[in-house]
Design an enzyme around this catalytic site. Structure first.
Site, PDB file in Angstrom:
ATOM      1  N   ARG A 171       0.625  -1.120   0.003  1.00 10.67           N
ATOM      2  CA  ARG A 171      -0.090  -0.010  -0.099  1.00 10.67           C
ATOM      3  C   ARG A 171       0.705   1.185  -0.103  1.00 10.67           C
ATOM      4  NH1 ARG A 171      -5.767  -1.320   3.401  1.00 10.67           N
ATOM      5  NH2 ARG A 171      -6.765  -1.991   1.291  1.00 10.67           N
ATOM      6  N   ASP A 226      -4.792  -1.191  -6.482  1.00  6.74           N
ATOM      7  CA  ASP A 226      -5.114  -1.630  -5.086  1.00  6.74           C
ATOM      8  C   ASP A 226      -6.637  -2.173  -4.983  1.00  6.74           C
ATOM      9  OD1 ASP A 226      -5.584  -2.169  -2.420  1.00  6.74           O
ATOM     10  OD2 ASP A 226      -4.750  -0.147  -1.731  1.00  6.74           O
ATOM     11  N   SER A 252      -8.545  -1.880  -1.664  1.00  4.13           N
ATOM     12  CA  SER A 252      -9.244  -0.634  -1.444  1.00  4.13           C
ATOM     13  C   SER A 252     -10.249  -0.179  -2.142  1.00  4.13           C
ATOM     14  CB  SER A 252      -8.274   0.491  -1.650  1.00  4.13           C
ATOM     15  OG  SER A 252      -7.222   0.674  -0.631  1.00  4.13           O
TER      16      SER A 252
END
Length: 382
Positions: free
Chosen positions: A126, A134, A137
């Site tokens: 991250r 990502d 997320s």
């Protein structure tokens, strides 16, 4: 280079690893994209849309995977004994498989034995450079939104304050437990619906994030809480003493709540139990608990993963599995763009294939196996 997209066969999975939009872009990069028939249907993407984008429609998984050098997946490919089809055995040796691969030592061993190069996107570091790829997320964001929508549907009163000639209905009191990506989206969504929102998190940075969204902070703070976050931005496991003091503060708040949204996860571990049986017993009949952490065991002691439960005192607990898949079109749209970004980041235009340097921080973070060997430092023997 042939790239295969399979229909997801795991329970409760409605997402797909490529949309017609990303398939078209992959084809423009030089890929021959083969999509298993029906792969996108549960996410609202019919076969005709893939055909229009230029993809080949394969009648089954075997046909899609024949000669494939890249395989895109949402969830880990099924291995022998996990379902009706051994997907892993059908993937050509040497193929690059990209998805959320259920990264652990056993899984890495299976991929190495199968001779596939497995890229586990859930292991992506991250860091700023990785934000657009990502998957955790992007999917958590939608899970937080969906959790509040599900709570509103299960709640037997209204979210906003309603003033009518017949009387006033008060706004729902909402507590969000965990202020990561899912929790912050849950706060924002509950606020938009007109709820009175509070939130709690052990990480020191969370307090200001919670307040910035217009919610009030609930929690116990001491020296331990100042160091409750890893360098990667995840919550650390806290001491039993801290958790006991935090539970005292939270228990008082939960008794006043109409809706509790649980989102707290600790990377690589079982979800912490934050809502005890006694806390549930203190809530009013008709209250709702939504447990996004159900796949990791749940934050509520009474959560039954995959089930909706109504307790003897009338509290509804929603412990559905795979929350992002409950909003499959949007979740697939974001997930597939994450995968596309990962591929384009490492795409070599001259050779029309991905080049994944072992020394690159992102590659080092996601690659479980290469050339029949386990290479991820977390799972290498010894």
């Amino acid at each position: 280079m042939r790239l295969a997209v399979l229909k997801e066969r795991r329970a409760d999975e409605a997402r797909v690893a490529a949309t017609p939009e990303t398939a078209k872009k992959l084809i423009a990069m030089g890929c021959q994209v083969a999509v298993e028939s029906g792969a996108g249907l549960s996410a609202g993407y019919p076969d005709a849309a893939y055909a229009e984008a230029g993809a080949e429609l394969a009648p089954d998984a075997g046909a899609a995977l024949a000669g494939a050098a890249i395989v895109l997946k949402v969830r880990a490919p099924l291995a022998a004994g996990e379902g009706t089809l051994d997907e892993l055995a059908l993937i050509p040796r040497g193929a690059l498989v990209i998805g959320t691969m259920g990264a652990d030592k056993d899984a890495a061993g299976r991929y190495a034995a199968a001779g596939v190069d497995a890229a586990a996107m859930e292991m992506l570091p991250r860091i700023t450079r990785a934000q657009s790829m990502d998957v955790l997320s992007s999917q958590a964001n939608l899970a937080g939104y969906r959790a509040v929508v599900e709570a509103a549907g299960a709640f037997d009163r209204a979210f906003p304050m309603l003033m009518t000639a017949a009387g006033t209905i008060p706004a729902a009191n909402v507590l969000v437990m965990g202020a990561g990506v899912a929790g912050l989206q849950a706060i924002a969504t509950a606020r938009r619906l007109g709820g009175r929102v509070s939130a709690t998190d052990v990480r020191p940075a969370a307090k200001e994030e919670i307040k910035s969204l217009g919610a009030s902070f609930v929690g116990y703070e001491d020296e331990e809480s100042k160091a409750a976050q890893t360098s990667g931005g995840y919550a650390k496991a806290m001491s039993p003493e801290f958790l006991a003091k935090q539970a005292e503060v939270v228990a008082g708040a939960i008794a006043k709540m109409d809706i509790v949204v649980c989102t707290a996860l600790v990377q690589g571990r079982r979800a912490p139990t934050l809502v005890t049986e006694a806390m549930v017993a203190s809530m009013k009949p008709g209250s709702v608990i939504v447990d996004i952490a159900s796949d990791a065991g749940g934050n509520c002691a009474l959560t039954q993963p995959g089930e909706k439960v109504v307790t003897p005192n009338g509290v509804v607990i929603l412990g559905y599995r795979n929350w992002p898949a409950r909003i499959p079109a949007a979740a697939s749209s974001l997930y597939t763009r994450n995968l596309l970004t990962f591929l384009t980041t490492f795409w070599d235009k001259d050779s029309s294939k991905p080049v994944l340097p072992a020394e690159d921080e992102l590659v080092r973070g996601v690659m479980l196996t290469r050339g029949g060997q386990v290479v991820h430092p977390n799972f290498v023997a010894g």
